[in-house]
Design a protein around this motif. Sequence first.
Motif, PDB file in Angstrom:
ATOM      1  N   LYS A 154      23.701 -11.036 -12.652  1.00 54.19           N
ATOM      2  CA  LYS A 154      22.854 -12.496 -12.645  1.00 54.19           C
ATOM      3  C   LYS A 154      22.027 -12.128 -11.409  1.00 54.19           C
ATOM      4  O   LYS A 154      20.848 -12.974 -11.747  1.00 54.19           O
ATOM      5  CB  LYS A 154      24.042 -13.429 -12.377  1.00 54.19           C
ATOM      6  CG  LYS A 154      23.589 -14.856 -12.804  1.00 54.19           C
ATOM      7  CD  LYS A 154      24.607 -15.906 -12.571  1.00 54.19           C
ATOM      8  CE  LYS A 154      24.595 -16.171 -10.880  1.00 54.19           C
ATOM      9  NZ  LYS A 154      25.174 -17.590 -10.857  1.00 54.19           N
ATOM     10  N   ALA A 155      22.020 -11.698 -10.549  1.00 57.02           N
ATOM     11  CA  ALA A 155      20.922 -11.640  -9.520  1.00 57.02           C
ATOM     12  C   ALA A 155      19.886 -10.711  -9.723  1.00 57.02           C
ATOM     13  O   ALA A 155      18.909 -11.050  -9.406  1.00 57.02           O
ATOM     14  CB  ALA A 155      21.669 -11.000  -8.170  1.00 57.02           C
ATOM     15  N   ALA A 156      20.412  -9.607 -10.513  1.00 55.53           N
ATOM     16  CA  ALA A 156      19.325  -8.670 -11.031  1.00 55.53           C
ATOM     17  C   ALA A 156      18.447  -9.275 -11.946  1.00 55.53           C
ATOM     18  O   ALA A 156      17.138  -8.984 -12.132  1.00 55.53           O
ATOM     19  CB  ALA A 156      19.827  -7.532 -11.833  1.00 55.53           C
ATOM     20  N   ILE A 157      18.986  -9.997 -13.129  1.00 55.44           N
ATOM     21  CA  ILE A 157      18.085 -10.632 -14.041  1.00 55.44           C
ATOM     22  C   ILE A 157      17.351 -12.051 -13.419  1.00 55.44           C
ATOM     23  O   ILE A 157      15.951 -12.338 -13.831  1.00 55.44           O
ATOM     24  CB  ILE A 157      18.969 -10.934 -15.192  1.00 55.44           C
ATOM     25  CG1 ILE A 157      19.636  -9.861 -15.709  1.00 55.44           C
ATOM     26  CG2 ILE A 157      18.303 -11.772 -16.541  1.00 55.44           C
ATOM     27  CD1 ILE A 157      20.726 -10.068 -16.684  1.00 55.44           C
ATOM     28  N   TYR A 158      18.226 -13.035 -12.921  1.00 49.74           N
ATOM     29  CA  TYR A 158      17.497 -14.196 -12.534  1.00 49.74           C
ATOM     30  C   TYR A 158      17.094 -14.476 -11.285  1.00 49.74           C
ATOM     31  O   TYR A 158      16.577 -15.196 -10.630  1.00 49.74           O
ATOM     32  CB  TYR A 158      18.546 -15.408 -12.788  1.00 49.74           C
ATOM     33  CG  TYR A 158      19.002 -15.313 -14.197  1.00 49.74           C
ATOM     34  CD1 TYR A 158      18.099 -15.853 -15.482  1.00 49.74           C
ATOM     35  CD2 TYR A 158      20.224 -14.984 -14.691  1.00 49.74           C
ATOM     36  CE1 TYR A 158      18.622 -15.640 -16.670  1.00 49.74           C
ATOM     37  CE2 TYR A 158      20.533 -15.208 -15.933  1.00 49.74           C
ATOM     38  CZ  TYR A 158      19.937 -15.387 -17.104  1.00 49.74           C
ATOM     39  OH  TYR A 158      20.074 -15.493 -18.198  1.00 49.74           O
ATOM     40  N   GLY A 159      17.764 -13.401 -10.149  1.00 46.81           N
ATOM     41  CA  GLY A 159      17.582 -13.847  -8.747  1.00 46.81           C
ATOM     42  C   GLY A 159      18.518 -14.679  -8.328  1.00 46.81           C
ATOM     43  O   GLY A 159      19.386 -15.009  -9.211  1.00 46.81           O
ATOM     44  N   ASP A 160      18.840 -14.769  -7.031  1.00 51.09           N
ATOM     45  CA  ASP A 160      20.024 -15.434  -6.661  1.00 51.09           C
ATOM     46  C   ASP A 160      19.541 -16.528  -5.405  1.00 51.09           C
ATOM     47  O   ASP A 160      19.300 -16.242  -4.318  1.00 51.09           O
ATOM     48  CB  ASP A 160      21.079 -14.486  -6.065  1.00 51.09           C
ATOM     49  CG  ASP A 160      22.360 -15.379  -5.734  1.00 51.09           C
ATOM     50  OD1 ASP A 160      22.594 -16.554  -6.141  1.00 51.09           O
ATOM     51  OD2 ASP A 160      23.313 -14.775  -4.996  1.00 51.09           O
ATOM     52  N   PRO A 161      19.466 -17.938  -5.762  1.00 51.10           N
ATOM     53  CA  PRO A 161      19.048 -18.785  -4.972  1.00 51.10           C
ATOM     54  C   PRO A 161      20.268 -19.463  -4.350  1.00 51.10           C
ATOM     55  O   PRO A 161      19.863 -20.127  -3.303  1.00 51.10           O
ATOM     56  CB  PRO A 161      18.427 -19.875  -5.905  1.00 51.10           C
ATOM     57  CG  PRO A 161      18.684 -19.631  -7.160  1.00 51.10           C
ATOM     58  CD  PRO A 161      19.398 -18.220  -7.530  1.00 51.10           C
ATOM     59  N   GLN A 162      21.345 -19.178  -4.670  1.00 51.81           N
ATOM     60  CA  GLN A 162      22.493 -20.006  -4.118  1.00 51.81           C
ATOM     61  C   GLN A 162      23.135 -19.537  -2.895  1.00 51.81           C
ATOM     62  O   GLN A 162      22.940 -18.130  -2.473  1.00 51.81           O
ATOM     63  CB  GLN A 162      23.944 -19.657  -5.200  1.00 51.81           C
ATOM     64  CG  GLN A 162      23.655 -20.970  -6.165  1.00 51.81           C
ATOM     65  CD  GLN A 162      24.864 -20.528  -7.105  1.00 51.81           C
ATOM     66  OE1 GLN A 162      25.737 -19.584  -7.190  1.00 51.81           O
ATOM     67  NE2 GLN A 162      25.006 -21.515  -8.274  1.00 51.81           N
ATOM     68  N   ALA A 163      23.443 -20.205  -2.115  1.00 47.29           N
ATOM     69  CA  ALA A 163      24.358 -19.912  -0.801  1.00 47.29           C
ATOM     70  C   ALA A 163      25.446 -19.123  -0.913  1.00 47.29           C
ATOM     71  O   ALA A 163      25.916 -18.551  -0.151  1.00 47.29           O
ATOM     72  CB  ALA A 163      24.195 -21.072   0.402  1.00 47.29           C
ATOM     73  N   GLY A 164      26.205 -20.020  -1.816  1.00 45.45           N
ATOM     74  CA  GLY A 164      27.536 -19.255  -2.365  1.00 45.45           C
ATOM     75  C   GLY A 164      28.628 -19.701  -1.130  1.00 45.45           C
ATOM     76  O   GLY A 164      29.661 -19.102  -1.322  1.00 45.45           O
ATOM     77  N   PHE A 165      28.565 -20.915  -0.531  1.00 46.57           N
ATOM     78  CA  PHE A 165      29.546 -21.114   0.567  1.00 46.57           C
ATOM     79  C   PHE A 165      30.846 -21.458  -0.250  1.00 46.57           C
ATOM     80  O   PHE A 165      31.826 -21.024   0.428  1.00 46.57           O
ATOM     81  CB  PHE A 165      29.100 -22.197   1.455  1.00 46.57           C
ATOM     82  CG  PHE A 165      30.150 -22.498   2.516  1.00 46.57           C
ATOM     83  CD1 PHE A 165      30.560 -21.691   3.765  1.00 46.57           C
ATOM     84  CD2 PHE A 165      30.777 -23.628   2.384  1.00 46.57           C
ATOM     85  CE1 PHE A 165      31.419 -22.103   4.248  1.00 46.57           C
ATOM     86  CE2 PHE A 165      31.673 -24.144   3.265  1.00 46.57           C
ATOM     87  CZ  PHE A 165      31.965 -23.174   4.238  1.00 46.57           C
ATOM     88  N   PRO A 166      30.830 -22.479  -1.007  1.00 44.74           N
ATOM     89  CA  PRO A 166      32.225 -22.720  -1.671  1.00 44.74           C
ATOM     90  C   PRO A 166      33.015 -21.643  -2.216  1.00 44.74           C
ATOM     91  O   PRO A 166      34.159 -21.476  -2.001  1.00 44.74           O
ATOM     92  CB  PRO A 166      31.797 -23.818  -2.542  1.00 44.74           C
ATOM     93  CG  PRO A 166      30.348 -24.151  -2.354  1.00 44.74           C
ATOM     94  CD  PRO A 166      29.615 -22.950  -1.563  1.00 44.74           C
ATOM     95  N   THR A 167      32.231 -20.776  -2.903  1.00 40.75           N
ATOM     96  CA  THR A 167      33.190 -19.628  -3.584  1.00 40.75           C
ATOM     97  C   THR A 167      33.510 -18.798  -2.652  1.00 40.75           C
ATOM     98  O   THR A 167      34.706 -18.394  -2.564  1.00 40.75           O
ATOM     99  CB  THR A 167      31.841 -18.817  -4.176  1.00 40.75           C
ATOM    100  OG1 THR A 167      30.889 -19.645  -4.697  1.00 40.75           O
ATOM    101  CG2 THR A 167      32.790 -18.214  -5.739  1.00 40.75           C
TER     102      THR A 167
END
Length: 321
Positions: free
Chosen positions: A256-269
């Motif tokens: 996902k990061a490679a294709i779309y980039g990763d704008p999320q902080a991801g804290f809850p996960t």
Amino acid sequence: MNHNSKLITILIPCYNEQESLPALFGRLNAVMDSMPDYRWEVLTVNDGSTDSTLAMLMQMHRRDSRWHYVDLSRNFGKETAMLAGMDYAKGNCVVIMDSDLQHPPEEIPRMISLWEKGYDDVYGVRRQRGREPWIRKKLSLMYYRILQKTTRIPVLQNTGDFRLLDRVCIDALTAMRECQRYTKGLYCQIGFKKASFEFDQQDREAGQTKWNMRSLAGLAVDGVTSYTTAPLRIATVMGLVVSAIAFIYMVWVFAKAAIYGDPQAGFPTIMTVMLFLGGVQLLTLGILGEYVGRIFNEVKHRPPYFVREVDGEKATAYRSK
Ligand code: UDP
Ligand code: MG
């Protein structure tokens, strides 16, 4: 009385049973009197009672030479009291029963006739469980189901300690000297020729049961840990499952990061995964701890019980087998 006749030991652990004993004396003596072809030895084990149980057992011993008692140095619990009784029993077979008359002595002739047919382990199956809270019945049923799933040795439900054991079984049981005993498991462990008979469990003659929910839960844990090491495998299985999921998730995150980039902080996960794994780790550590604790107790090789007195004779030392 024929001196070549077989000797039958009746083993009764007693802990604060002064209210039930008079009725037990009467009913058991009547049964023994009705079968004069056998020699009898009633071996009562006083498991550190604080009421007049011991005095009553002593009195019975003076009145009737068939009655004997072993006085333990303190309360060791029923399982250990039974071991002490088995160590001291002299009979060709041993009938174990409770002192509160929940196990009707009138069944003993039936048990003996099965024994005479060649069975080594004749055990009682309760037709009804007597007065007991509904929730306890349900929990007990569930417990046995789960326990059976984890082991190849058959687990018997609705059987208690009302049983007749041949000398070979007694020798086998007393050879197993573990301190934290789960005798119900040991009966299955030893094998030999088994037969069952049905009986109606009576309500307690008098006094109160010594088991509460907490001590029952303790016995349940003893049961699992002495019967099976399956819980230890839970850690392995969970580890495998969690790693597999984590790997798939990782591939997905990278893609996902490679294709779309990763704008999320991801804290809850991160938080949920961390808490979940932390919980799993503590749980498996706890299971591991249960077994380690048991190993600790067993490697000390302490005698499981101490005896103060047998039939009025001071016990000189621990009688080791
Ligand atoms: N008992 C014992 N030591 C203990 C608790 C119980 O020897 O620490 C004996 C008790 O005297 C009785 C038998 O074990 O003869 C069964 O006990 P109880 O009736 O309390 O258990 P339940 O029938 O409710 O399972
Ligand atoms: Mg009882």
